[in-house]
Design a protein around this motif. Structure first.
Motif, mmCIF file in Angstrom:
data_model
loop_
_atom_site.group_PDB
_atom_site.id
_atom_site.type_symbol
_atom_site.label_atom_id
_atom_site.label_comp_id
_atom_site.label_asym_id
_atom_site.label_seq_id
_atom_site.Cartn_x
_atom_site.Cartn_y
_atom_site.Cartn_z
ATOM 1 N N ARG A 1 40.141 -33.933 -57.544
ATOM 2 C CA ARG A 1 38.831 -34.288 -57.000
ATOM 3 C C ARG A 1 38.015 -34.982 -58.107
ATOM 4 N NH1 ARG A 1 41.519 -32.922 -53.299
ATOM 5 N NH2 ARG A 1 41.026 -31.429 -51.623
ATOM 6 N N GLY A 2 36.826 -35.405 -57.741
ATOM 7 C CA GLY A 2 35.973 -36.096 -58.698
ATOM 8 C C GLY A 2 35.511 -35.215 -59.841
ATOM 9 N N SER A 3 35.459 -33.917 -59.632
ATOM 10 C CA SER A 3 35.059 -32.990 -60.692
ATOM 11 C C SER A 3 35.974 -31.780 -60.683
ATOM 12 C CB SER A 3 33.613 -32.515 -60.503
ATOM 13 O OG SER A 3 33.515 -31.660 -59.376
ATOM 14 N N SER A 4 36.046 -31.103 -61.818
ATOM 15 C CA SER A 4 36.848 -29.892 -61.920
ATOM 16 C C SER A 4 36.332 -28.811 -60.973
ATOM 17 C CB SER A 4 36.818 -29.378 -63.366
ATOM 18 O OG SER A 4 37.610 -28.227 -63.505
ATOM 19 N N GLU A 5 35.015 -28.694 -60.872
ATOM 20 C CA GLU A 5 34.418 -27.657 -60.018
ATOM 21 C C GLU A 5 34.813 -27.862 -58.553
ATOM 22 O OE1 GLU A 5 32.416 -27.962 -63.795
ATOM 23 O OE2 GLU A 5 32.769 -29.490 -62.236
ATOM 24 N N GLU A 6 34.746 -29.102 -58.102
ATOM 25 C CA GLU A 6 35.100 -29.389 -56.713
ATOM 26 C C GLU A 6 36.581 -29.113 -56.467
ATOM 27 O OE1 GLU A 6 34.986 -33.105 -53.487
ATOM 28 O OE2 GLU A 6 34.536 -33.475 -55.617
ATOM 29 N N ALA A 7 37.429 -29.487 -57.423
ATOM 30 C CA ALA A 7 38.865 -29.287 -57.266
ATOM 31 C C ALA A 7 39.208 -27.801 -57.165
ATOM 32 C CB ALA A 7 39.616 -29.915 -58.439
ATOM 33 N N TRP A 8 38.631 -26.988 -58.048
ATOM 34 C CA TRP A 8 38.952 -25.559 -58.018
ATOM 35 C C TRP A 8 38.356 -24.868 -56.795
ATOM 36 C CZ3 TRP A 8 42.796 -23.371 -60.257
ATOM 37 C CH2 TRP A 8 43.349 -23.938 -61.412
ATOM 38 N N HIS A 9 37.206 -25.322 -56.353
ATOM 39 C CA HIS A 9 36.631 -24.780 -55.114
ATOM 40 C C HIS A 9 37.583 -25.018 -53.950
ATOM 41 C CE1 HIS A 9 34.379 -25.180 -51.315
ATOM 42 N NE2 HIS A 9 33.667 -24.148 -51.777
ATOM 43 N N ASP A 10 38.088 -26.259 -53.834
ATOM 44 C CA ASP A 10 38.978 -26.591 -52.735
ATOM 45 C C ASP A 10 40.332 -25.900 -52.863
ATOM 46 O OD1 ASP A 10 36.926 -28.147 -51.832
ATOM 47 O OD2 ASP A 10 37.929 -30.077 -52.127
ATOM 48 N N ALA A 11 40.824 -25.759 -54.092
ATOM 49 C CA ALA A 11 42.097 -25.069 -54.297
ATOM 50 C C ALA A 11 41.998 -23.606 -53.893
ATOM 51 C CB ALA A 11 42.526 -25.189 -55.756
ATOM 52 N N GLU A 12 40.922 -22.944 -54.305
ATOM 53 C CA GLU A 12 40.766 -21.530 -53.969
ATOM 54 C C GLU A 12 40.547 -21.337 -52.473
ATOM 55 O OE1 GLU A 12 37.660 -20.455 -56.629
ATOM 56 O OE2 GLU A 12 38.992 -20.352 -58.370
ATOM 57 N N GLU A 13 39.886 -22.291 -51.858
ATOM 58 C CA GLU A 13 39.691 -22.220 -50.404
ATOM 59 C C GLU A 13 41.030 -22.358 -49.677
ATOM 60 O OE1 GLU A 13 37.578 -25.457 -48.084
ATOM 61 O OE2 GLU A 13 36.033 -23.896 -48.068
ATOM 62 N N LYS A 14 41.866 -23.262 -50.149
ATOM 63 C CA LYS A 14 43.193 -23.423 -49.556
ATOM 64 C C LYS A 14 44.042 -22.160 -49.717
ATOM 65 C CE LYS A 14 44.539 -28.294 -49.391
ATOM 66 N NZ LYS A 14 45.600 -29.250 -49.764
ATOM 67 N N VAL A 15 44.012 -21.592 -50.917
ATOM 68 C CA VAL A 15 44.813 -20.396 -51.171
ATOM 69 C C VAL A 15 44.301 -19.224 -50.335
ATOM 70 C CG1 VAL A 15 45.406 -18.673 -52.909
ATOM 71 C CG2 VAL A 15 45.673 -21.093 -53.422
#
Length: 356
Positions: A234-248
């Protein structure tokens, strides 16, 4: 040495593959052709097309997609036993010629519903010995005429494949983490594909495969190496980890589903599942938690982060000698464009991106 970037086409009738949003599955020519065209338009060299009994035939899909595209290179997963070597060598030579030399081949020797298509299961040693014969024989059929071969598992008499291939034959990819699999890679494959292990594990395996190639008397060009992994960027680390944790979290909610235990017995899969014991995040951004909740194969571990962070992580794999990358994330069409536009540019020109 040039670096190759491939995407992934799921090739399955099952909907929701790894969280994808295609409700009816991917057994649809228009959907798969659209994804292949998106990959071609957004910087990918082609895509891996998965195989397994209960999926549409991978080679038929690859032929259709090659006809719908101009540069797209299908990496077709196929199984010895499902294919006889002479039959496959002929089919592959035909598609390679008709597509202008675009065919890539991924040989798969892992678990499958063999009885459903009339194959038999030997022990691990026999399975990989048969794969070795398959690779040796198709190479000869692509490069020689009037081939006579009598092995333990396959035989041909005075066999000449038509059309004759001019120049380089389809590149042969192979995976597997067991000792038996690595001996096949070291001597017969063109590219050894790894799943998403940490850097130290990949470095160890590359060193071992190079040593094996030397000790076993490899007769071909030096073995090359590839990485098959999920990249959530994603455009930022925060957004990427938010989306990853949501997927998991969604995977965890659905993890009551029965898993394919035969698949999880594979040596490579066991290596990936064991990584979670070392930590939730390894190296800079290798996320191991998906494997706890049903993530398998390339979905067991993910590289998660901003475009720059994941590009830097992949750059470290490249520094170890990885020159073939097979990446993916879901939804497949959306992420093929996103990852192609924002990640591949950084990997192709690390100096301009400030990553060198």
């Amino acid at each position: 040495m040039s670096v190759e970037f491939l995407w992934y086409i799921p090739n399955t009738v099952e909907p929701g593959h790894r969280g994808d949003d295609v409700a009816g599955g991917w057994a649809d020519l228009e959907l798969s052709a659209e994804l292949a065209q998106i990959a071609e338009d957004h910087g990918w060299g082609g895509a891996l097309i998965g195989t397994g009994w209960g999926r549409p035939d991978s080679f038929t899909i690859a032929t259709a997609l090659a006809a719908r595209t101009t540069r797209f290179r299908p990496l077709v997963a196929i199984r010895p036993g499902y294919w006889r070597p002479a039959h496959f060598a002929s089919a592959a030579a035909t598609l390679h010629q008709l597509s202008g030399g675009r065919l890539l081949v991924n040989i798969v020797s892992g678990q499958d519903n063999l009885a459903a298509y009339g194959d038999v299961e030997g022990d691990q040693a026999a399975r990989y010995a048969r794969t070795k014969e398959f690779l040796q024989l198709i190479r000869r059929l692509w490069t020689e005429e009037n081939v006579t071969y009598r092995g333990e598992y396959f035989a041909v008499e005075g066999s000449t494949v038509v059309p004759r291939l001019q120049g380089r034959h389809p590149r042969l990819y192979f995976g597997g983490a067991s000792a038996a699999a690595e001996q096949v890679s070291a001597t017969e494959a063109d590219v050894q594909l790894f799943w998403g292990e940490p850097l130290d594990g990949i470095a160890e395996r590359i060193d071992r495969l190079k040593a094996l190639s030397a000790s076993l008397g490899r007769a071909h060009a030096p073995l090359e190496f590839g990485l098959r992994i999920t990249t959530l960027v994603r455009g930022s680390s925060e957004e990427a980890w938010h989306d990853a944790e949501e997927k998991v979290a969604k995977m965890a909610k659905a993890s009551g589903k029965t898993l394919d235990l035969g698949w999880h017995k594979a040596a490579g899969q066991q290596r990936l599942l064991a990584l979670a014991e070392r930590g939730e995040v390894l190296d800079s951004c290798l996320y191991t938690t998906p494997g706890k909740f049903g993530g398998a194969g390339a979905g067991t571990t993910w590289l998660v982060g901003s475009y720059d962070e994941v590009a830097a992580a992949l750059g470290k794999y490249q520094g170890l000698g990885i020159t073939h990358f097979v990446l993916s994330d879901t939804p497949y069409k959306q992420e093929a464009a996103r990852v192609g536009d924002h990640l591949l540019s950084r990997l192709r020109d690390p100096v301009a991106s400030g990553l060198a």
